[in-house]
Design a protein around this motif. Structure first.
Motif, mmCIF file in Angstrom:
data_model
loop_
_atom_site.group_PDB
_atom_site.id
_atom_site.type_symbol
_atom_site.label_atom_id
_atom_site.label_comp_id
_atom_site.label_asym_id
_atom_site.label_seq_id
_atom_site.Cartn_x
_atom_site.Cartn_y
_atom_site.Cartn_z
ATOM 1 N N ILE A 333 0.729 -1.172 0.002
ATOM 2 C CA ILE A 333 0.075 -0.077 -0.088
ATOM 3 C C ILE A 333 1.016 1.256 -0.028
ATOM 4 C CG2 ILE A 333 -1.648 1.220 1.549
ATOM 5 C CD1 ILE A 333 -2.893 -1.266 2.273
ATOM 6 N N ARG A 334 1.849 1.190 0.825
ATOM 7 C CA ARG A 334 2.851 2.470 0.957
ATOM 8 C C ARG A 334 3.587 2.576 -0.369
ATOM 9 N NH1 ARG A 334 5.607 5.347 -0.655
ATOM 10 N NH2 ARG A 334 7.347 6.431 0.472
ATOM 11 N N GLU A 335 4.118 1.499 -1.102
ATOM 12 C CA GLU A 335 5.077 1.830 -2.114
ATOM 13 C C GLU A 335 4.354 1.845 -3.263
ATOM 14 O OE1 GLU A 335 7.505 -1.799 -1.713
ATOM 15 O OE2 GLU A 335 8.940 -0.585 -0.288
ATOM 16 N N ILE A 337 1.842 4.072 -3.931
ATOM 17 C CA ILE A 337 1.406 5.304 -4.068
ATOM 18 C C ILE A 337 1.893 6.077 -5.028
ATOM 19 C CG2 ILE A 337 1.240 7.631 -2.643
ATOM 20 C CD1 ILE A 337 1.094 6.112 -0.073
ATOM 21 N N SER A 338 3.413 6.166 -5.108
ATOM 22 C CA SER A 338 4.004 6.787 -6.457
ATOM 23 C C SER A 338 3.420 6.376 -7.821
ATOM 24 C CB SER A 338 5.599 6.262 -6.160
ATOM 25 O OG SER A 338 6.104 6.946 -7.235
ATOM 26 N N ASP A 339 3.492 5.005 -7.989
ATOM 27 C CA ASP A 339 2.914 4.658 -9.309
ATOM 28 C C ASP A 339 1.365 4.899 -9.597
ATOM 29 O OD1 ASP A 339 5.073 3.736 -10.300
ATOM 30 O OD2 ASP A 339 4.910 1.580 -9.959
ATOM 31 N N ILE A 348 1.716 17.107 -8.469
ATOM 32 C CA ILE A 348 2.925 18.041 -8.365
ATOM 33 C C ILE A 348 3.780 17.680 -7.487
ATOM 34 C CG2 ILE A 348 3.542 20.583 -8.033
ATOM 35 C CD1 ILE A 348 0.642 21.398 -8.884
ATOM 36 N N LYS A 349 5.057 17.081 -7.949
ATOM 37 C CA LYS A 349 5.953 16.374 -6.960
ATOM 38 C C LYS A 349 6.892 17.342 -6.340
ATOM 39 C CE LYS A 349 6.509 11.661 -8.468
ATOM 40 N NZ LYS A 349 6.208 11.011 -7.115
ATOM 41 N N CYS A 350 6.485 17.274 -4.898
ATOM 42 C CA CYS A 350 7.359 18.195 -3.944
ATOM 43 C C CYS A 350 8.004 17.427 -2.919
ATOM 44 C CB CYS A 350 6.804 19.403 -3.256
ATOM 45 S SG CYS A 350 5.664 20.562 -4.432
HETATM 46 C C1 MLT Z 1 8.593 6.957 -2.668
HETATM 47 O O1 MLT Z 1 8.972 7.340 -1.447
HETATM 48 O O2 MLT Z 1 7.652 6.322 -2.852
HETATM 49 C C2 MLT Z 1 9.456 7.469 -3.384
HETATM 50 O O3 MLT Z 1 10.475 8.274 -3.145
HETATM 51 C C3 MLT Z 1 8.893 7.576 -5.080
HETATM 52 C C4 MLT Z 1 7.795 8.673 -5.161
HETATM 53 O O4 MLT Z 1 7.444 9.301 -4.076
HETATM 54 O O5 MLT Z 1 7.284 8.945 -6.100
#
Ligand code: MLT
Ligand code: ZN
Length: 477
Positions: A333-335, A337-339, A348-350
């Motif tokens: 679930i945590r990992e 989130i990015s995809d 907007i990635k900060c």
């Molecule tokens: C993460 O912590 O999931 C990575 O740095 C990738 C992201 O945030 O997109």
């Protein structure tokens, strides 16, 4: 000197690496677009050297003929640093064929690998020797050690083990003119002047191309406990982290924050996967405790921590993983989130960090600033709270297209968030680097002295500005 044509470049580099390792035309396409498909460039050729010696000869030829070179590892970076611009003049150097594990030294607790070894292959080689290589990031199956080093990768275990800069003992790198810096030492103590290897770490391939490295190994965890819990607020999460450090000490390995919109988005992306918690909450935390001995009962420690948290009103609800499968499900679930954001578009990635003592206030102020610009923005906020690093990624409203949202909000939102992080003593790029995405923003946040020193280092190692040009360093000084 006029830059040679693409056929001339291909012919010269084919002589060095062989025809199958020098690509041109349509065969270069996979190497000229980044992971998120936001940066699209062109290459005169893509070379895949098989050794440091081949790469050294490639670099010497490119240097002599003023040909720009863009190094590339697994091409999973997020800031556009691993792809060429659209001029079609650059050669991309892919390290993927340099993928040998050179040595696992279980007595010295070191792992020596070529740069093209994937992070998961490095972790497996360590594990086969009963050791842990602790860098942990979602892209471990594709990202490579050379890229991890040159971007100083962080991830979800920095709280316990540090980032890539802390995990390296030695580096070999090819310089822009083809000379080889041989710093492949496996020493924990080496006080012989400037720490040159660290110049190549985090410089995103602008000073040299890392070809091999000696990495630190740690004891393999033999017990662990993972919990997914709801907290009253980001301030409560910070207080709970303090309590966790007091209760579990060194065992606190990961402490990841997840906001409600981030959880909703990822559960939807995972096809309606259920939250580990029965009810919906505004803020969640994933905690992992690990230990190198199996004497520790970490579930007991976790329960003690959660009870203290519940009593103090910091924790609202919690689920402790009852099995390895549960723990993996929490981490998934945590990992993802990015995809989930990449698929949705309009994020907007900060990637900011601030001192932990100021992080709760920062989240509050930055949320207010973003909502003042577009009140319907979904606040996808998550990441490595334990390191003071949050991925503060405002996401387009559900009924607004990515193009409309980015067009109307990108510049104002990212500047507002970065300015607040900077004012709180923070950084505008905690772990994702600068690439091209944040390059010109550096002018706003680095002092003239810092920028001047960065340019002087660049000029000392790359006087012709041929290696990964127009990345990291702001163009107009
Ligand atoms: C993460 O912590 O999931 C990575 O740095 C990738 C992201 O945030 O997109
Ligand atoms: Zn991250």
């Amino acid at each position: 000197m006029t830059t040679p044509s693409s056929p001339t470049i291909v012919a010269a580099l084919t002589d060095i690496v062989g025809a199958r390792a020098c690509l041109s035309g349509a065969d270069t396409e996979a190497f000229t677009i980044d992971y998120r498909r936001l940066y699209l460039g062109k290459a005169a050729a893509v070379v895949l050297p098989a050794s440091t010696d081949e790469l050294s000869r490639v670099m010497a030829w490119c240097y002599a003929h003023d040909v720009p070179v863009v190094p590339q590892g697994g091409n999973t970076s997020l800031m556009g640093g691993s792809v060429p611009d659209d001029s079609g003049t650059a050669v991309v150097v892919s390290l993927k064929r340099m993928n040998q594990v050179i040595e696992v030294d279980a007595i010295n607790d070191t792992l020596t690998v070529q740069a093209g070894v994937t992070l998961s292959a490095a972790r497996s080689a360590a594990e086969a020797a009963g050791r842990l290589f602790p860098l942990r990031i979602g892209s471990e199956g594709s990202c490579q050690i050379g890229g991890n080093l040159s971007t100083n990768a962080g991830g979800t275990a920095v709280l316990r083990y540090g980032n890539m800069r802390d995990l390296v003992l030695g580096v070999e790198a090819v310089l822009p003119d083809g000379r080889v810096y041989s710093g492949l030492r496996a020493l924990r103590k080496d006080n012989t002047g400037y720490d040159l290897k660290q110049l190549f770490v985090g410089s995103e391939g602008t000073l040299g191309i890392i070809t091999a490295a000696v990495l630190k190994l740690m004891p393999l965890p033999r017990s662990s406990s993972v919990a997914f819990l709801a907290v009253a607020s980001p301030a409560a999460a910070v207080a709970l982290l303090g309590e966790a450090k007091r209760t579990a000490g060194q065992a606190v390995t990961a402490f990841e924050l997840v906001s409600r919109p981030a959880l909703d988005l990822v559960l939807d992306y995972l096809g309606g996967e259920k939250s580990p918690l029965a009810e919906s909450h505004d803020w969640m935390v994933l905690i992992e405790l690990t230990s190198g001995t199996d004497a520790d009962s970490l579930d007991q420690t976790m329960l003690q921590l959660l009870e203290a948290g519940l009593e103090a009103g910091l924790v609202l609800d919690a689920a402790v993983a009852a099995s390895g499968t549960d723990a993996l499900a929490f981490w998934r679930i945590r990992e993802e989130i990015s995809d989930a954001q990449t698929r949705t578009g309009g994020s907007i990635k900060c990637d900011v960090s601030v001192p932990l003592s100021r992080i709760a206030r920062f989240i509050e102020e930055a949320t207010a600033a973003v909502h003042a610009l577009e009140p319907r923005t979904r606040m996808v906020v998550y990441g490595h709270m334990g390191d003071g690093n949050v991925h503060f990624n405002p996401l387009r409203p559900a009924d607004t297209s990515a193009a409309d949202y980015m067009g109307a909000c990108y510049t104002q939102v990212s500047h507002a968030v970065d300015a607040l992080a900077h004012a709180a003593g923070g950084s505008i790029s905690a772990e994702h680097g600068i690439g091209v995405a944040k390059r010109d923003d550096l002018k706003l946040y680095k002092s003239p002295v810092e920028l001047e020193l960065m340019w002087q280092v660049k000029k000392a190692l790359d006087p012709k500005n041929l290696l990964n040009p127009a990345k990291v360093l702001p163009v107009a000084r």
